[in-house]
Design a protein around this motif. Structure first.
Motif, PDB file in Angstrom:
ATOM      1  N   ASN A 303      10.623 -43.176 145.145  1.00  0.00           N
ATOM      2  CA  ASN A 303      11.397 -41.941 145.177  1.00  0.00           C
ATOM      3  C   ASN A 303      11.242 -41.148 143.883  1.00  0.00           C
ATOM      4  OD1 ASN A 303      12.669 -41.670 147.759  1.00  0.00           O
ATOM      5  ND2 ASN A 303      13.928 -43.439 147.271  1.00  0.00           N
ATOM      6  N   ALA A 304      11.063 -41.860 142.757  1.00  0.00           N
ATOM      7  CA  ALA A 304      10.810 -41.156 141.493  1.00  0.00           C
ATOM      8  C   ALA A 304       9.492 -40.394 141.543  1.00  0.00           C
ATOM      9  CB  ALA A 304      10.790 -42.154 140.333  1.00  0.00           C
ATOM     10  N   LEU A 305       8.494 -40.954 142.235  1.00  0.00           N
ATOM     11  CA  LEU A 305       7.218 -40.262 142.400  1.00  0.00           C
ATOM     12  C   LEU A 305       7.323 -39.095 143.372  1.00  0.00           C
ATOM     13  CD1 LEU A 305       4.682 -43.235 142.689  1.00  0.00           C
ATOM     14  CD2 LEU A 305       4.878 -41.626 140.801  1.00  0.00           C
ATOM     15  N   LEU A 306       8.090 -39.289 144.449  1.00  0.00           N
ATOM     16  CA  LEU A 306       8.134 -38.300 145.526  1.00  0.00           C
ATOM     17  C   LEU A 306       9.067 -37.129 145.239  1.00  0.00           C
ATOM     18  CD1 LEU A 306       8.150 -40.569 148.723  1.00  0.00           C
ATOM     19  CD2 LEU A 306       6.223 -39.415 147.636  1.00  0.00           C
ATOM     20  N   GLU A 307      10.095 -37.337 144.437  1.00  0.00           N
ATOM     21  CA  GLU A 307      11.093 -36.286 144.249  1.00  0.00           C
ATOM     22  C   GLU A 307      10.493 -34.980 143.721  1.00  0.00           C
ATOM     23  OE1 GLU A 307      14.579 -34.405 144.794  1.00  0.00           O
ATOM     24  OE2 GLU A 307      13.925 -36.360 145.561  1.00  0.00           O
ATOM     25  N   PRO A 308       9.594 -34.997 142.708  1.00  0.00           N
ATOM     26  CA  PRO A 308       8.997 -33.725 142.266  1.00  0.00           C
ATOM     27  C   PRO A 308       8.190 -33.036 143.363  1.00  0.00           C
ATOM     28  CG  PRO A 308       8.612 -35.465 140.651  1.00  0.00           C
ATOM     29  CD  PRO A 308       9.138 -36.133 141.871  1.00  0.00           C
ATOM     30  N   ILE A 309       7.580 -33.833 144.247  1.00  0.00           N
ATOM     31  CA  ILE A 309       6.800 -33.256 145.345  1.00  0.00           C
ATOM     32  C   ILE A 309       7.734 -32.625 146.363  1.00  0.00           C
ATOM     33  CG2 ILE A 309       5.101 -33.759 147.147  1.00  0.00           C
ATOM     34  CD1 ILE A 309       4.282 -36.214 145.460  1.00  0.00           C
ATOM     35  N   ARG A 310       8.822 -33.325 146.692  1.00  0.00           N
ATOM     36  CA  ARG A 310       9.806 -32.751 147.622  1.00  0.00           C
ATOM     37  C   ARG A 310      10.336 -31.425 147.096  1.00  0.00           C
ATOM     38  NH1 ARG A 310      12.808 -38.250 147.299  1.00  0.00           N
ATOM     39  NH2 ARG A 310      11.806 -39.539 148.884  1.00  0.00           N
ATOM     40  N   LYS A 311      10.681 -31.385 145.806  1.00  0.00           N
ATOM     41  CA  LYS A 311      11.228 -30.151 145.228  1.00  0.00           C
ATOM     42  C   LYS A 311      10.218 -29.023 145.268  1.00  0.00           C
ATOM     43  CE  LYS A 311      14.705 -32.251 142.199  1.00  0.00           C
ATOM     44  NZ  LYS A 311      15.151 -32.488 140.793  1.00  0.00           N
ATOM     45  N   GLU A 312       8.950 -29.345 144.973  1.00  0.00           N
ATOM     46  CA  GLU A 312       7.899 -28.319 145.015  1.00  0.00           C
ATOM     47  C   GLU A 312       7.777 -27.727 146.416  1.00  0.00           C
ATOM     48  OE1 GLU A 312       4.572 -26.000 143.618  1.00  0.00           O
ATOM     49  OE2 GLU A 312       6.268 -26.980 142.645  1.00  0.00           O
ATOM     50  N   PHE A 313       7.886 -28.592 147.424  1.00  0.00           N
ATOM     51  CA  PHE A 313       7.702 -28.141 148.806  1.00  0.00           C
ATOM     52  C   PHE A 313       8.989 -27.608 149.432  1.00  0.00           C
ATOM     53  CE2 PHE A 313       3.565 -29.755 148.324  1.00  0.00           C
ATOM     54  CZ  PHE A 313       2.803 -29.232 149.358  1.00  0.00           C
ATOM     55  N   GLU A 314      10.038 -27.459 148.633  1.00  0.00           N
ATOM     56  CA  GLU A 314      11.208 -26.713 149.088  1.00  0.00           C
ATOM     57  C   GLU A 314      10.990 -25.210 148.941  1.00  0.00           C
ATOM     58  OE1 GLU A 314      14.086 -27.459 150.645  1.00  0.00           O
ATOM     59  OE2 GLU A 314      13.159 -29.418 150.917  1.00  0.00           O
ATOM     60  N   LYS A 315       9.936 -24.824 148.218  1.00  0.00           N
ATOM     61  CA  LYS A 315       9.626 -23.402 148.077  1.00  0.00           C
ATOM     62  C   LYS A 315       9.325 -22.818 149.459  1.00  0.00           C
ATOM     63  CE  LYS A 315       7.679 -23.803 143.413  1.00  0.00           C
ATOM     64  NZ  LYS A 315       6.451 -23.698 142.583  1.00  0.00           N
ATOM     65  N   PRO A 316       9.881 -21.651 149.779  1.00  0.00           N
ATOM     66  CA  PRO A 316       9.701 -21.075 151.125  1.00  0.00           C
ATOM     67  C   PRO A 316       8.245 -20.956 151.545  1.00  0.00           C
ATOM     68  CG  PRO A 316      11.367 -19.854 149.910  1.00  0.00           C
ATOM     69  CD  PRO A 316      10.763 -20.813 148.934  1.00  0.00           C
ATOM     70  N   GLU A 317       7.370 -20.552 150.610  1.00  0.00           N
ATOM     71  CA  GLU A 317       5.974 -20.360 150.987  1.00  0.00           C
ATOM     72  C   GLU A 317       5.293 -21.688 151.331  1.00  0.00           C
ATOM     73  OE1 GLU A 317       6.060 -20.395 146.381  1.00  0.00           O
ATOM     74  OE2 GLU A 317       7.318 -19.703 148.060  1.00  0.00           O
ATOM     75  N   LEU A 318       5.718 -22.790 150.673  1.00  0.00           N
ATOM     76  CA  LEU A 318       5.124 -24.085 150.992  1.00  0.00           C
ATOM     77  C   LEU A 318       5.734 -24.699 152.249  1.00  0.00           C
ATOM     78  CD1 LEU A 318       4.591 -25.683 147.466  1.00  0.00           C
ATOM     79  CD2 LEU A 318       2.937 -24.568 148.961  1.00  0.00           C
ATOM     80  N   LYS A 319       7.014 -24.420 152.506  1.00  0.00           N
ATOM     81  CA  LYS A 319       7.605 -24.835 153.784  1.00  0.00           C
ATOM     82  C   LYS A 319       6.866 -24.183 154.948  1.00  0.00           C
ATOM     83  CE  LYS A 319      12.441 -25.990 152.822  1.00  0.00           C
ATOM     84  NZ  LYS A 319      13.841 -25.646 153.148  1.00  0.00           N
ATOM     85  N   LYS A 320       6.613 -22.893 154.790  1.00  0.00           N
ATOM     86  CA  LYS A 320       5.901 -22.151 155.838  1.00  0.00           C
ATOM     87  C   LYS A 320       4.491 -22.694 156.010  1.00  0.00           C
ATOM     88  CE  LYS A 320       4.538 -17.459 157.213  1.00  0.00           C
ATOM     89  NZ  LYS A 320       4.558 -16.024 156.819  1.00  0.00           N
TER      90      LYS A 320
END
Length: 514
Positions: A303-320
């Motif tokens: 989860n320590a590895l994945l959390e920065p990736i999850r946060k990055e992909f919360e950006k609307p353009e990356l969700k889309k």
């Protein structure tokens, strides 16, 4: 570092090295140039951290590293990715792999990122492809791709071209060595055989072992139970690790232990992450640890590895981008009623079939025959008047909190009698897994009874008049309804919305919606 130290880092945790003598000679005068390529097909998963941790090793050893997003290879690999999706998937791969490298402390300015079609459509490259085809037999081409390209009885010519292109990439990317999984060994030996026939140098090849998946077999994008997705929530990570194969004494088919060996230990030892030693890690290295303890430790570090990736992909353009590159695969079952209403040939298991609406609880009381049940009168904006809804929330949510509140109600379930009183809808709640914590979904401020609630991307479908119990539409859709780590209600990662905005919770996260 001296050359011997650099070579140690380059080789660390690899299963096999072909052409080590070449690396030794190169390191006497300069740093090694390495390329790693990935075909942009299925979603990258946590096993990609095995390659990422080796890239970190290469960079620490002073290597020049090129990352190839092999879009043309992805197209040539039989039946894995249609051309119209490849551009989107290349963008997804680039974003997610950069996020992975950042999460383990790799500086991106030390890397070179290249797309295959940036050079593979050039005149020179194309002529070399034709030259290669004049030398290679069908037998050799098919054998080379046996572990990588999808195998069928009558293969397409595209799949036979795939190994040749991967061999030519070594020359056009000007590398000294190609890095990949041991499943690519036949392609690597194919390159060593045929590149010299074209007048090009034979390269060295660095091979990672294939890390077992969570079920004990190879971790694969196409096997959902075998992998943890890079965007999985903390709750999904916990659930998948809990079910993972982790047999005491089995160190060959143990995906959890392999992840420790090839990702967590190398990153901790080289300082790429700021993890300290723990009692569990000490015991792992002494081969004295219970599978449950191992899974718990891996869950924390993963989860320590994945959390920065999850946060990055919360950006609307990356969700889309994620939803476009990997559109939801719609599940289907035989039937015609709803399909005819929606213009289709079959009933599709899609969330637009659910009649979800904003409702207001205008009165509430305890069920006279059941201590755990509330009887609610709910305004759903219908001309026929309010409905009676029964909810098993007594002892979980205070009555005064629900009285006069707005919520989300599922309105097309078949009415059912509960201790003598008919319930005509269902109040949607998030329920914290393993805890007695339940919270009704919250609607946007200013919402009114009767407003439709829908899943983003599924606004246009027509809800069923009634969800037939035998069809199990609700039962098939419900497992993908969850609250994410941003308190947003979702279905398969797509937001639940009303015309005024997102459906959310106030406190509950990473939990199913029921």
């Amino acid at each position: 570092m001296d050359p011997a130290e650099k070579l140690f880092l380059i080789k660390r945790n690899l299963q096999e090295v072909l052409g080590e003598d070449k690396l030794v000679e190169i390191l006497k005068t300069r740093d090694v140039k390495i390329y790693w390529g990935t075909a942009t097909t299925g979603k990258p998963h946590v096993a990609y951290f095995v390659a990422m941790s080796k890239i970190a090793d290469f960079l620490r050893a002073g290597c020049e590293v090129t990352v190839l997003f092999a879009d043309l290879h992805a197209y040539l690999d039989n039946m894995k990715a249609p051309w119209e999706l490849l551009e989107l998937r290349v963008k997804y791969y680039e974003a997610v792999i950069k996020a992975m490298l950042t999460s383990i402390g790799v500086e991106l300015d030390k890397l070179k990122f290249v797309r295959g079609t940036d050079y593979q459509l050039s005149k020179e490259y194309t002529l070399d492809v034709y030259r290669m085809t004049s030398l290679v037999t069908e037998h050799d081409a098919r054998k080379a791709g046996a572990e990588v390209v999808k195998q069928v009885e009558h293969p397409l010519l595209s799949g036979l071209l795939y190994p040749g292109l991967q061999a030519l990439d070594e020359e056009y990317l000007k590398c000294d060595a190609q890095f990949g999984g041991v499943d690519q060994r036949k392609i690597f030996t194919y390159a060593e055989k045929y590149l010299p026939h074209l007048g090009y140098a034979k390269r060295a090849h660095l091979m990672n072992p294939m890390v077992p998946g969570l079920t004990g077999v190879k971790m694969s994008s196409s096997e959902e139970d075998s992998k943890i997705d890079l965007l999985d929530s903390a709750a999904q990570v916990k659930k998948k690790l809990k079910k993972a194969f982790c047999e005491p004494g089995n160190i060959q088919d143990n995906g959890v232990l392999s992840f420790c060996k090839h990702v967590l230990f190398p990153l901790r030892k080289t300082g790429e992450t700021q993890w300290g030693r723990t009692n569990v890690i000490e015991r792992i290295e002494l081969r004295d640890v219970h599978p449950g303890d191992l899974k718990n430790a891996v869950e924390i570090y993963l989860n320590a590895l994945l959390e920065p990736i999850r946060k990055e992909f919360e950006k609307p353009e990356l969700k889309k981008l994620t939803s476009q590159a990997y559109p939801v695969q719609k599940k289907k079952f035989a039937g015609a009623t709803n399909a005819q209403a929606n213009g289709g040939a079959e009933d599709e298991i899609v969330p637009s079939r659910l009649d979800l609406r904003v409702g207001k609880i205008t009165s509430i009381k305890q069920h006279p025959e059941a201590d755990s049940l509330y009887v609610e009168t709910v305004d759903l904006g219908e001309e026929s008047g309010p409905r009676t809804v029964i909810s098993g929330l007594n002892g979980l949510v205070p009555m005064e909190q629900l009285d006069q509140s707005l919520g989300v109600f599922l309105c097309n379930l078949k009415p059912v009698k509960m201790r003598g009183i008919e319930s005509q809808a269902m109040l949607m709640c998030a329920s914290m897994e393993g805890k007695a914590q339940v919270e009704p979904l919250s609607v946007p401020e200013g919402s009114s009874p009767g407003e439709r609630v829908f899943v983003e991307g599924y606004e246009q479908g027509k809800p069923d008049d009634e969800l037939k119990p035998k069809k199990k539409v609700w039962e098939k859709l419900q497992p993908d309804l969850r609250v994410n780590d941003q308190n947003e209600a979702t279905w398969q990662g797509n937001l639940l919305m009303s015309k005024l905005g997102k459906i959310v919770t106030k406190s509950v996260k990473n939990s199913p919606i029921k």
